[in-house]
Scaffold this motif. Sequence first.
Motif, PDB file in Angstrom:
ATOM      1  N   LEU A  63       5.223  13.791  20.337  1.00  0.00           N
ATOM      2  CA  LEU A  63       4.346  13.708  19.159  1.00  0.00           C
ATOM      3  C   LEU A  63       2.942  13.280  19.547  1.00  0.00           C
ATOM      4  CD1 LEU A  63       6.315  12.102  16.189  1.00  0.00           C
ATOM      5  CD2 LEU A  63       5.439  14.414  16.401  1.00  0.00           C
ATOM      6  N   LEU A  64       2.851  12.322  20.475  1.00  0.00           N
ATOM      7  CA  LEU A  64       1.540  11.867  20.935  1.00  0.00           C
ATOM      8  C   LEU A  64       0.770  13.023  21.560  1.00  0.00           C
ATOM      9  CD1 LEU A  64      -0.490   9.594  21.543  1.00  0.00           C
ATOM     10  CD2 LEU A  64       0.747   9.191  23.682  1.00  0.00           C
ATOM     11  N   ARG A  65       1.395  13.782  22.443  1.00  0.00           N
ATOM     12  CA  ARG A  65       0.736  14.923  23.087  1.00  0.00           C
ATOM     13  C   ARG A  65       0.285  15.952  22.058  1.00  0.00           C
ATOM     14  NH1 ARG A  65      -0.926  12.945  27.781  1.00  0.00           N
ATOM     15  NH2 ARG A  65       0.758  12.369  29.211  1.00  0.00           N
ATOM     16  N   PHE A  66       1.143  16.213  21.080  1.00  0.00           N
ATOM     17  CA  PHE A  66       0.824  17.214  20.059  1.00  0.00           C
ATOM     18  C   PHE A  66      -0.405  16.795  19.247  1.00  0.00           C
ATOM     19  CE2 PHE A  66       1.545  18.820  15.637  1.00  0.00           C
ATOM     20  CZ  PHE A  66       1.291  20.157  15.897  1.00  0.00           C
ATOM     21  N   HIS A  67      -0.451  15.538  18.831  1.00  0.00           N
ATOM     22  CA  HIS A  67      -1.582  15.087  18.017  1.00  0.00           C
ATOM     23  C   HIS A  67      -2.856  14.947  18.854  1.00  0.00           C
ATOM     24  CE1 HIS A  67       0.325  14.643  14.143  1.00  0.00           C
ATOM     25  NE2 HIS A  67       1.360  14.058  14.730  1.00  0.00           N
ATOM     26  N   GLN A  68      -2.712  14.626  20.127  1.00  0.00           N
ATOM     27  CA  GLN A  68      -3.889  14.635  20.996  1.00  0.00           C
ATOM     28  C   GLN A  68      -4.470  16.044  21.079  1.00  0.00           C
ATOM     29  OE1 GLN A  68      -2.065  12.970  24.535  1.00  0.00           O
ATOM     30  NE2 GLN A  68      -3.000  10.956  24.202  1.00  0.00           N
ATOM     31  N   TYR A  69      -3.606  17.026  21.193  1.00  0.00           N
ATOM     32  CA  TYR A  69      -4.062  18.424  21.222  1.00  0.00           C
ATOM     33  C   TYR A  69      -4.740  18.777  19.894  1.00  0.00           C
ATOM     34  CZ  TYR A  69      -3.887  23.496  20.932  1.00  0.00           C
ATOM     35  OH  TYR A  69      -4.235  24.814  20.752  1.00  0.00           O
ATOM     36  N   CYS A  70      -4.097  18.410  18.790  1.00  0.00           N
ATOM     37  CA  CYS A  70      -4.667  18.730  17.474  1.00  0.00           C
ATOM     38  C   CYS A  70      -6.015  18.042  17.266  1.00  0.00           C
ATOM     39  CB  CYS A  70      -3.697  18.321  16.370  1.00  0.00           C
ATOM     40  SG  CYS A  70      -2.204  19.338  16.283  1.00  0.00           S
ATOM     41  N   ASP A  71      -6.139  16.793  17.717  1.00  0.00           N
ATOM     42  CA  ASP A  71      -7.419  16.087  17.604  1.00  0.00           C
ATOM     43  C   ASP A  71      -8.503  16.817  18.397  1.00  0.00           C
ATOM     44  OD1 ASP A  71      -6.276  14.134  16.044  1.00  0.00           O
ATOM     45  OD2 ASP A  71      -6.058  12.667  17.662  1.00  0.00           O
ATOM     46  N   SER A  72      -8.147  17.266  19.589  1.00  0.00           N
ATOM     47  CA  SER A  72      -9.149  17.918  20.447  1.00  0.00           C
ATOM     48  C   SER A  72      -9.601  19.261  19.880  1.00  0.00           C
ATOM     49  CB  SER A  72      -8.583  18.133  21.851  1.00  0.00           C
ATOM     50  OG  SER A  72      -7.540  19.094  21.842  1.00  0.00           O
ATOM     51  N   ARG A  73      -8.755  19.889  19.051  1.00  0.00           N
ATOM     52  CA  ARG A  73      -9.104  21.195  18.444  1.00  0.00           C
ATOM     53  C   ARG A  73      -9.516  21.057  16.989  1.00  0.00           C
ATOM     54  NH1 ARG A  73      -7.603  21.231  23.363  1.00  0.00           N
ATOM     55  NH2 ARG A  73      -7.016  23.181  24.398  1.00  0.00           N
ATOM     56  N   ARG A  74      -9.618  19.812  16.526  1.00  0.00           N
ATOM     57  CA  ARG A  74     -10.011  19.522  15.138  1.00  0.00           C
ATOM     58  C   ARG A  74      -9.097  20.232  14.132  1.00  0.00           C
ATOM     59  NH1 ARG A  74     -11.965  15.996  17.401  1.00  0.00           N
ATOM     60  NH2 ARG A  74     -14.140  15.386  17.573  1.00  0.00           N
ATOM     61  N   ILE A  75      -7.829  20.214  14.409  1.00  0.00           N
ATOM     62  CA  ILE A  75      -6.861  20.837  13.508  1.00  0.00           C
ATOM     63  C   ILE A  75      -6.590  19.872  12.353  1.00  0.00           C
ATOM     64  CG2 ILE A  75      -4.439  21.592  13.303  1.00  0.00           C
ATOM     65  CD1 ILE A  75      -4.703  22.549  16.224  1.00  0.00           C
ATOM     66  N   PRO A  76      -6.735  20.315  11.107  1.00  0.00           N
ATOM     67  CA  PRO A  76      -6.578  19.419   9.956  1.00  0.00           C
ATOM     68  C   PRO A  76      -5.147  18.903   9.815  1.00  0.00           C
ATOM     69  CG  PRO A  76      -6.797  21.706   9.229  1.00  0.00           C
ATOM     70  CD  PRO A  76      -7.116  21.690  10.695  1.00  0.00           C
ATOM     71  N   GLU A  77      -5.020  17.782   9.128  1.00  0.00           N
ATOM     72  CA  GLU A  77      -3.729  17.125   8.999  1.00  0.00           C
ATOM     73  C   GLU A  77      -2.685  18.012   8.333  1.00  0.00           C
ATOM     74  OE1 GLU A  77      -2.925  14.344  10.310  1.00  0.00           O
ATOM     75  OE2 GLU A  77      -4.862  13.472  10.840  1.00  0.00           O
ATOM     76  N   ASN A  78      -3.090  18.811   7.346  1.00  0.00           N
ATOM     77  CA  ASN A  78      -2.102  19.609   6.622  1.00  0.00           C
ATOM     78  C   ASN A  78      -1.534  20.753   7.459  1.00  0.00           C
ATOM     79  OD1 ASN A  78      -4.763  20.841   6.364  1.00  0.00           O
ATOM     80  ND2 ASN A  78      -3.779  22.313   4.993  1.00  0.00           N
ATOM     81  N   LEU A  79      -2.163  21.041   8.615  1.00  0.00           N
ATOM     82  CA  LEU A  79      -1.646  22.083   9.491  1.00  0.00           C
ATOM     83  C   LEU A  79      -0.866  21.503  10.685  1.00  0.00           C
ATOM     84  CD1 LEU A  79      -4.570  24.688   9.638  1.00  0.00           C
ATOM     85  CD2 LEU A  79      -2.449  24.787   8.310  1.00  0.00           C
ATOM     86  N   ARG A  80      -0.674  20.198  10.675  1.00  0.00           N
ATOM     87  CA  ARG A  80       0.106  19.565  11.743  1.00  0.00           C
ATOM     88  C   ARG A  80       1.580  19.443  11.345  1.00  0.00           C
ATOM     89  NH1 ARG A  80      -3.933  15.038  14.453  1.00  0.00           N
ATOM     90  NH2 ARG A  80      -5.877  16.220  14.130  1.00  0.00           N
ATOM     91  N   MET A  81       1.810  19.403  10.027  1.00  0.00           N
ATOM     92  CA  MET A  81       3.175  19.421   9.509  1.00  0.00           C
ATOM     93  C   MET A  81       3.141  19.892   8.059  1.00  0.00           C
ATOM     94  SD  MET A  81       6.156  16.496   9.413  1.00  0.00           S
ATOM     95  CE  MET A  81       5.303  15.403   8.274  1.00  0.00           C
ATOM     96  N   PRO A  82       3.766  21.051   7.764  1.00  0.00           N
ATOM     97  CA  PRO A  82       4.414  21.961   8.707  1.00  0.00           C
ATOM     98  C   PRO A  82       3.383  22.706   9.564  1.00  0.00           C
ATOM     99  CG  PRO A  82       4.452  22.901   6.500  1.00  0.00           C
ATOM    100  CD  PRO A  82       3.897  21.516   6.365  1.00  0.00           C
ATOM    101  N   ALA A  83       3.646  22.750  10.857  1.00  0.00           N
ATOM    102  CA  ALA A  83       2.728  23.392  11.804  1.00  0.00           C
ATOM    103  C   ALA A  83       3.038  24.888  11.890  1.00  0.00           C
ATOM    104  CB  ALA A  83       2.867  22.745  13.180  1.00  0.00           C
ATOM    105  N   PRO A  84       2.011  25.736  11.809  1.00  0.00           N
ATOM    106  CA  PRO A  84       2.228  27.184  11.933  1.00  0.00           C
ATOM    107  C   PRO A  84       2.678  27.569  13.342  1.00  0.00           C
ATOM    108  CG  PRO A  84       0.078  26.688  10.953  1.00  0.00           C
ATOM    109  CD  PRO A  84       0.614  25.408  11.506  1.00  0.00           C
ATOM    110  N   ASP A  85       3.314  28.702  13.451  1.00  0.00           N
ATOM    111  CA  ASP A  85       3.816  29.208  14.720  1.00  0.00           C
ATOM    112  C   ASP A  85       2.707  29.289  15.764  1.00  0.00           C
ATOM    113  OD1 ASP A  85       5.738  30.225  16.457  1.00  0.00           O
ATOM    114  OD2 ASP A  85       5.523  32.281  15.770  1.00  0.00           O
ATOM    115  N   HIS A  86       1.521  29.755  15.351  1.00  0.00           N
ATOM    116  CA  HIS A  86       0.458  29.970  16.341  1.00  0.00           C
ATOM    117  C   HIS A  86      -0.113  28.653  16.876  1.00  0.00           C
ATOM    118  CE1 HIS A  86      -1.856  29.639  12.538  1.00  0.00           C
ATOM    119  NE2 HIS A  86      -2.831  29.167  13.297  1.00  0.00           N
ATOM    120  N   ILE A  87      -0.118  27.598  16.059  1.00  0.00           N
ATOM    121  CA  ILE A  87      -0.605  26.307  16.545  1.00  0.00           C
ATOM    122  C   ILE A  87       0.395  25.699  17.521  1.00  0.00           C
ATOM    123  CG2 ILE A  87      -1.057  23.907  15.869  1.00  0.00           C
ATOM    124  CD1 ILE A  87      -2.501  24.944  13.423  1.00  0.00           C
TER     125      ILE A  87
END
Length: 375
Positions: free
Chosen positions: A63-87
Amino acid sequence: IDRSTFRPHVLARDRVRIWSAPHTSSFHASVLDHLPYEDVLKLLDVMLVSIEVKTRENYGAGLLRFHQYCDSRRIPENLRMPAPDHILASFIASWAGKVAGSTVQNWLAGIHFWHNLHGAPWHGRTLVRTATSGLTKVVPPSSKRPRRPPVTLEHMHALFQLLDLSNAFDASVLAVAATAFWSCCRLGELVVNSLNTFTPSRHVSRSAPLRRGVTATGVDFIVLTIPWTKTSHGEGANLVASIINDPSNPVSALNHHLSANASIPGDAPFFAFETESGGWAPMTRPWFLNRCNEIWKRADLQELSGHCFRIGGATELLLRGTPPDIVAMQGRWKSRSFLEYWRKIDSILPVFVTSSLTDSRIAMLQSSMSAFSRR
């Protein structure tokens, strides 16, 4: 990782439960429309109990690695769960050539469990499967682990010959080693990790059901019931130890342990040993492995880890002509799992080749395994 109210600073093992997303609030609200708060808490607790604490820690790392990746790509919170296939697939691809495929698969399992626990649908499908497959083909050399060498009969004979079997501790060491090897069981099913980690519901105790018998062909055996295994969980399992024509046979080792450590109370660990002070102590994994490796070093043999007993015992039984389905039953492998294990065994057969193990013997073994795989 960026600071967020969705991700407070907690221990790794607590992240799957405490870390959340906007979806979590809506899920909890919908569940509470139908169930009382106490039932919801009970549901979450039961779901968490389904995985071991160590697994929860590994999931928390994912989970830590995933959110670090999302932070670095500025992925919004609502796309982190449920996360789309492409993310999810892009997260996997970002680690290509950096870590082993099994590492990312464990991280992904943690993200998947996090979704389940918070009632979010899982969208990891085609892209995730393809990215995972590709990742395994670009594993960096530094992440490729060498095959674990097995415990061999030579290792077992060294223990029998060099341990001081008049000593209660060494008697327990031989009993653990012989049971792990010949019964093809995990070391964690026999010993505890440290002095204060014995749990009767998880670890076999001295009062555990123990049955002795003799087969129709006159072979003595012992059946020891253990309360917990990695795969059956609380259903436990029966470990079967049979007399084998070898100095390290497990029935003799178990009988000697029970005799040498006769004063151990029923609520103590099964392989606990008597101490010089008149008390007792549990056999811990570090103590056991340190003593084994101390003996093997004296005998000019390679020092090994705990998992090496199971694969070594399975290989020795197969080379002795034991039918593969019997070995699979002994190690409590299902057919498919045992075939996957066989791939590991096949790669270490040269370690077992001696003057008594001819090429024809190994060819016969490979033929029987081939027939087993076609069932």
